[in-house]
Design an enzyme around this catalytic site. Structure first.
Site, PDB file in Angstrom:
ATOM      1  N   HIS A 297       1.451  14.308 -29.638  1.00 27.09           N
ATOM      2  CA  HIS A 297       0.892  12.978 -29.335  1.00 27.09           C
ATOM      3  C   HIS A 297       0.187  12.385 -30.549  1.00 27.09           C
ATOM      4  CE1 HIS A 297       0.825  13.704 -24.716  1.00 27.09           C
ATOM      5  NE2 HIS A 297       1.930  13.076 -25.091  1.00 27.09           N
TER       6      HIS A 297
ATOM      7  N   HIS B   9       9.322  10.553 -28.985  1.00 28.26           N
ATOM      8  CA  HIS B   9       8.489  11.580 -28.358  1.00 28.26           C
ATOM      9  C   HIS B   9       9.096  12.977 -28.557  1.00 28.26           C
ATOM     10  CE1 HIS B   9       5.780  13.358 -25.410  1.00 28.26           C
ATOM     11  NE2 HIS B   9       6.826  13.889 -24.814  1.00 28.26           N
TER      12      HIS B   9
ATOM     13  N   ARG C  27      -0.815  23.500 -14.878  1.00 23.83           N
ATOM     14  CA  ARG C  27      -0.001  22.357 -15.299  1.00 23.83           C
ATOM     15  C   ARG C  27      -0.169  22.073 -16.794  1.00 23.83           C
ATOM     16  NH1 ARG C  27       1.606  16.908 -11.858  1.00 23.83           N
ATOM     17  NH2 ARG C  27       2.914  15.989 -13.447  1.00 23.83           N
TER      18      ARG C  27
ATOM     19  N   LYS D  52       9.460  22.800 -13.807  1.00 22.87           N
ATOM     20  CA  LYS D  52       8.444  21.755 -13.678  1.00 22.87           C
ATOM     21  C   LYS D  52       7.964  21.672 -12.229  1.00 22.87           C
ATOM     22  CE  LYS D  52       6.726  17.270 -14.820  1.00 22.87           C
ATOM     23  NZ  LYS D  52       6.882  15.949 -15.404  1.00 22.87           N
TER      24      LYS D  52
ATOM     25  N   GLU E  85      -3.275  19.019 -12.507  1.00 20.25           N
ATOM     26  CA  GLU E  85      -3.542  19.513 -13.858  1.00 20.25           C
ATOM     27  C   GLU E  85      -4.927  20.110 -14.056  1.00 20.25           C
ATOM     28  OE1 GLU E  85      -1.603  16.983 -16.691  1.00 20.25           O
ATOM     29  OE2 GLU E  85      -2.732  17.827 -18.356  1.00 20.25           O
TER      30      GLU E  85
ATOM     31  N   LYS F 122       4.022  11.671 -11.389  1.00 20.34           N
ATOM     32  CA  LYS F 122       3.185  10.795 -12.221  1.00 20.34           C
ATOM     33  C   LYS F 122       3.930   9.483 -12.419  1.00 20.34           C
ATOM     34  CE  LYS F 122       0.518  14.088 -15.051  1.00 20.34           C
ATOM     35  NZ  LYS F 122       0.305  14.589 -16.421  1.00 20.34           N
TER      36      LYS F 122
ATOM     37  N   GLU G  92      12.293  18.860 -24.492  1.00 21.32           N
ATOM     38  CA  GLU G  92      11.493  19.285 -23.333  1.00 21.32           C
ATOM     39  C   GLU G  92      12.112  20.539 -22.692  1.00 21.32           C
ATOM     40  OE1 GLU G  92       8.601  17.841 -22.592  1.00 21.32           O
ATOM     41  OE2 GLU G  92       8.766  15.842 -23.487  1.00 21.32           O
TER      42      GLU G  92
ATOM     43  N   ARG H 290       0.814  -1.241   0.000  1.00 24.47           N
ATOM     44  CA  ARG H 290       0.000   0.000   0.000  1.00 24.47           C
ATOM     45  C   ARG H 290       0.836   1.275   0.000  1.00 24.47           C
ATOM     46  NH1 ARG H 290      -2.876  -3.268   3.468  1.00 24.47           N
ATOM     47  NH2 ARG H 290      -4.683  -4.152   2.428  1.00 24.47           N
TER      48      ARG H 290
ATOM     49  N   HIS I 166       2.427  19.180 -27.223  1.00 25.70           N
ATOM     50  CA  HIS I 166       2.064  17.782 -26.965  1.00 25.70           C
ATOM     51  C   HIS I 166       0.725  17.367 -27.566  1.00 25.70           C
ATOM     52  CE1 HIS I 166       5.525  17.856 -24.404  1.00 25.70           C
ATOM     53  NE2 HIS I 166       5.355  16.602 -24.017  1.00 25.70           N
TER      54      HIS I 166
ATOM     55  N   ASN J  51       1.988  20.987 -21.506  1.00 24.96           N
ATOM     56  CA  ASN J  51       1.572  20.246 -22.704  1.00 24.96           C
ATOM     57  C   ASN J  51       1.841  20.986 -24.003  1.00 24.96           C
ATOM     58  OD1 ASN J  51       0.603  18.046 -21.287  1.00 24.96           O
ATOM     59  ND2 ASN J  51      -1.371  19.021 -20.946  1.00 24.96           N
TER      60      ASN J  51
END
Ligand SMILES: NC(=O)c1ccc[n+]([C@@H]2O[C@H](COP(=O)([O-])OP(=O)(O)OC[C@H]3O[C@@H](n4cnc5c(N)ncnc54)[C@H](O)[C@@H]3O)[C@@H](O)[C@H]2O)c1
Ligand SMILES: [Zn+2]
Length: 367
Positions: free
Chosen positions: A255, A267, A244, A230, A240, A146, A188, A124, A251, A248
């Site tokens: 994407h 990417h 946030r 960041k 987000e 993330k 990035e 957990r 992106h 993107n």
């Protein structure tokens, strides 16, 4: 009917530090020993990083009198999945690692996402430390909490927000990284310049050669600024809801390009092209100055990144793909746009700006 309410207010402090330096890998065991965060450590890494740095790290842990195990899985994005997660968990269980264990995620973003997710659910939740060894991981994936894995239905669909106990970035590990992986991270870093730091952008314009020669001072500076940016954005909007979203930039289109290329394009390359297409839309919308877009194009070129897709992309397919993306709102495609280098545009309090299909279509056709 009886009604019982369970009150759970989150007041927990999940702040953490990012340490950046040349040759700091060897400080990790003693730091952990001093902080006494766990009884046993699982150093989780991939097959490549295991031989480059993992075995050595295990030795250092054992020499420092810590209990540790090295657990590795075959390198590559295709292994960032639930099967690998289960295998790692079973290995940890068979080693009788309990709640007083911690994980060291040693490697690129694949390792960081996967090992972080193992940490989030093992018993957990146990503490973990990020030790990024790629530029992408140093400036992006190791910060923000993330974690997750890919499925056949899409990338990063199963995961958790789970913050590390600390991040150690040893810039000397980047010396073994192939040049194209430096470019991946740079894409990035350039994005951070556009969205939040005009000075970083100018610094890159001046010192791009030194980035590729891995000049310690230059590389440390760009990693430090990227982590600060960041970190700051994530601190202000962890889940987000608005700010946030600026991360993107490039992106939404990027994407879609990755998907239409069946992920045969990296990417970093896809978002390089994505930033330019989204930048052109920003200029068309009257939000951004064309000269600044040209500076972005020049910088991406200087970094050896593509500014156009290598094959023609069907504009209709691109729009359809973007609409399937989780970032599409109420059927309209949402993007974030620069207002000037270092600052993103906000309309009615929101960074996410809906764009008409026609405009996207027209710009895609021109690209
Ligand atoms: N969590 C987030 O917020 C976030 C953000 C960006 C990217 N990501 C994820 O990160 C992943 C991409 O990360 P990546 O680009 O680091 O890829 P990666 O982890 O696959 O690493 C790239 C390759 O470099 C090798 N490698 C790692 N360190 C090395 C070193 N120092 N020297 C030589 N080789 C080395 C790896 O074994 C691998 O083969 C993707 O899965 C992406 O989804 C996550
Ligand atoms: Zn990205």
């Amino acid at each position: 009917m009886e009604r019982i309410s369970i009150k759970l207010r989150r007041t927990e402090d999940r702040s953490y530090e990012i340490l950046i330096g040349n040759g700091i890998l060897r400080n990790i065991p003693l730091d952990l020993k001093e902080a006494n965060i766990a009884y046993t450590y699982a150093i989780i890494t991939d097959s490549k990083v295991a031989s480059l740095y993992g075995k050595e790290m295990l030795k250092e842990f054992l020499n420092s009198g810590l209990k540790a195990h090295l657990i590795s899985f075959p390198e590559g994005e295709e292994n960032k999945n639930r099967e690998t997660k289960a295998k790692i968990e079973d290995e940890m269980l068979s080693l009788k690692m309990a709640r007083d264990s911690a994980i060291i995620a040693l490697g690129g973003g694949v390792v960081g996402d996967l090992a972080g997710f193992v940490a989030a659910t093992y018993n957990r939740g146990i503490p973990y430390v990020q030790v990024p060894t790629t530029l992408v991981a140093s400036v992006d994936s190791s910060i923000g909490g993330k974690t997750g894995v890919d499925t056949v239905y899409g990338k990063n669909l199963i995961g958790a927000f789970y913050q590390p106990w600390r991040v150690y970035i040893d810039v000397s590990t980047l010396r073994t990284l192939p040049k194209n992986h430096i470019q991946e991270g740079l894409s990035e870093v350039i994005k951070y310049g556009v969205i939040r730091d005009g000075e970083l952008f100018e610094f890159l314009e001046k010192h791009i050669d030194k980035v590729f020669s891995l000049d310690t001072e230059v590389i440390t500076y760009i990693i430090k600024r990227s982590c600060q940016i960041k970190g700051e954005v994530v601190e202000l909007d962890e889940k987000e809801s608005n700010l946030r979203k600026i991360l993107n930039f490039g992106h939404t289109v990027g994407h879609a390009i990755e998907k239409l290329y069946n992920f045969k394009i990296s990417h970093g390359k896809a978002i390089s092209i994505g930033m330019i297409i989204e930048g052109k839309i920003a200029v068309e919308l009257g939000l951004w100055d064309k000269n600044e877009l040209n500076r972005l194009i020049l910088l991406l070129k200087a970094a050896g990144l593509p500014t156009k897709p290598s094959k023609t992309l069907d504009a209709n397919d691109m729009i359809k793909t973007m609409k399937l993306d989780k970032k599409a709102r109420e059927g309209k495609i949402e993007m974030v746009f620069p207002e000037k280098i270092g600052e993103m545009a906000m309309i009615n309090g929101s960074y996410g700006i809906k764009v008409e299909d026609d405009l996207i279509y027209r710009i895609l056709k021109e690209t």
